[in-house]
Design a protein around this motif. Structure first.
Motif, PDB file in Angstrom:
ATOM      1  N   GLY A 163      45.771  44.217  34.235  1.00 51.03           N
ATOM      2  CA  GLY A 163      44.979  43.640  35.905  1.00 51.03           C
ATOM      3  C   GLY A 163      46.156  44.727  36.898  1.00 51.03           C
TER       4      GLY A 163
ATOM      5  N   ARG B 285      44.230  47.991  36.327  1.00 51.51           N
ATOM      6  CA  ARG B 285      42.944  47.737  37.489  1.00 51.51           C
ATOM      7  C   ARG B 285      43.451  47.995  39.016  1.00 51.51           C
ATOM      8  NH1 ARG B 285      39.891  43.352  34.800  1.00 51.51           N
ATOM      9  NH2 ARG B 285      39.370  43.583  32.878  1.00 51.51           N
ATOM     10  N   ARG B 286      44.488  48.300  39.314  1.00 52.84           N
ATOM     11  CA  ARG B 286      44.864  47.824  41.132  1.00 52.84           C
ATOM     12  C   ARG B 286      45.151  49.216  41.289  1.00 52.84           C
ATOM     13  NH1 ARG B 286      46.499  42.626  39.324  1.00 52.84           N
ATOM     14  NH2 ARG B 286      48.381  43.311  39.195  1.00 52.84           N
TER      15      ARG B 286
END
Length: 192
Positions: A21, A24-25
């Protein structure tokens, strides 16, 4: 037989699932950095065009050039002075672009490395939670090879090349946009 389009789509989907995550950000930020790097590449090439015009004699006065304000600021009045100032300006832009792209590459590498660690951890945890019979039937050297070598293969042959492909694609698009804005008909004739 699997097509190249299907292979690329499947590979990108698998890489996306493997990416944690926080990384991904960070991808949109990396995309913005790559776009700015492509802009600097196009700027470096675009600054050559007025200097080439100056060298070939198409433009001689400082007001005729894109560099007009820069030439006036440095007091460049002769063609040699204008070329000197222009090439120094290009040198500064290329130096700044190189420093920026080196920093982007470092950020890119750190993001790729931070993806690698969770992949290794996930695989290790899967091996840890397997039943006893699995460990009796599987050579520990194979497990170690998978933990060390196979993760490195994903990292070196899939993740880093994907990053490089994105950066180079954005650079090509930026340079093509510059060429189309300067000379649209010859550029489009060459591209098509």
């Amino acid at each position: 037989m699997i097509s190249i389009k299907d292979f690329a789509s499947t590979t990108l989907q698998q890489l996306w699932r493997l990416t944690p995550g926080p990384q991904r950000r960070a991808l949109p930020f990396l995309g913005v950095l790559c776009l700015f790097g492509a802009f600097l590449e196009a700027l470096g090439i675009g600054l050559l065009i007025p200097l080439l015009n100056l060298m070939t004699g198409e433009s001689y006065s400082p007001q005729d050039s894109v560099f007009g304000l820069v030439f006036e600021y440095f007091g460049a009045e002769s063609r040699v002075q204008m070329l000197t100032v222009g090439f120094l300006l290009i040198g500064v832009v290329v130096l700044l672009k190189s420093i920026f792209l080196a920093l982007v590459f470092m950020f890119q590498s750190s993001q790729a490395a931070s993806v690698r660690s969770p992949i290794e951890t996930q695989l290790f945890e899967r091996y840890l939670y397997r039943d006893y019979v699995f460990h009796l039937n599987t050579n520990s050297a194979v497990l170690m090879k998978n933990l060390i070598t196979e993760v490195e293969v994903v990292f070196a042959r899939a993740l880093l090349p994907a990053f490089v492909l994105v950066v180079e694609s954005l650079t090509i698009v930026g340079v093509l946009a510059l060429l189309v804005s300067v000379e649209p008909i010859p550029t489009l004739a060459r591209v098509s």
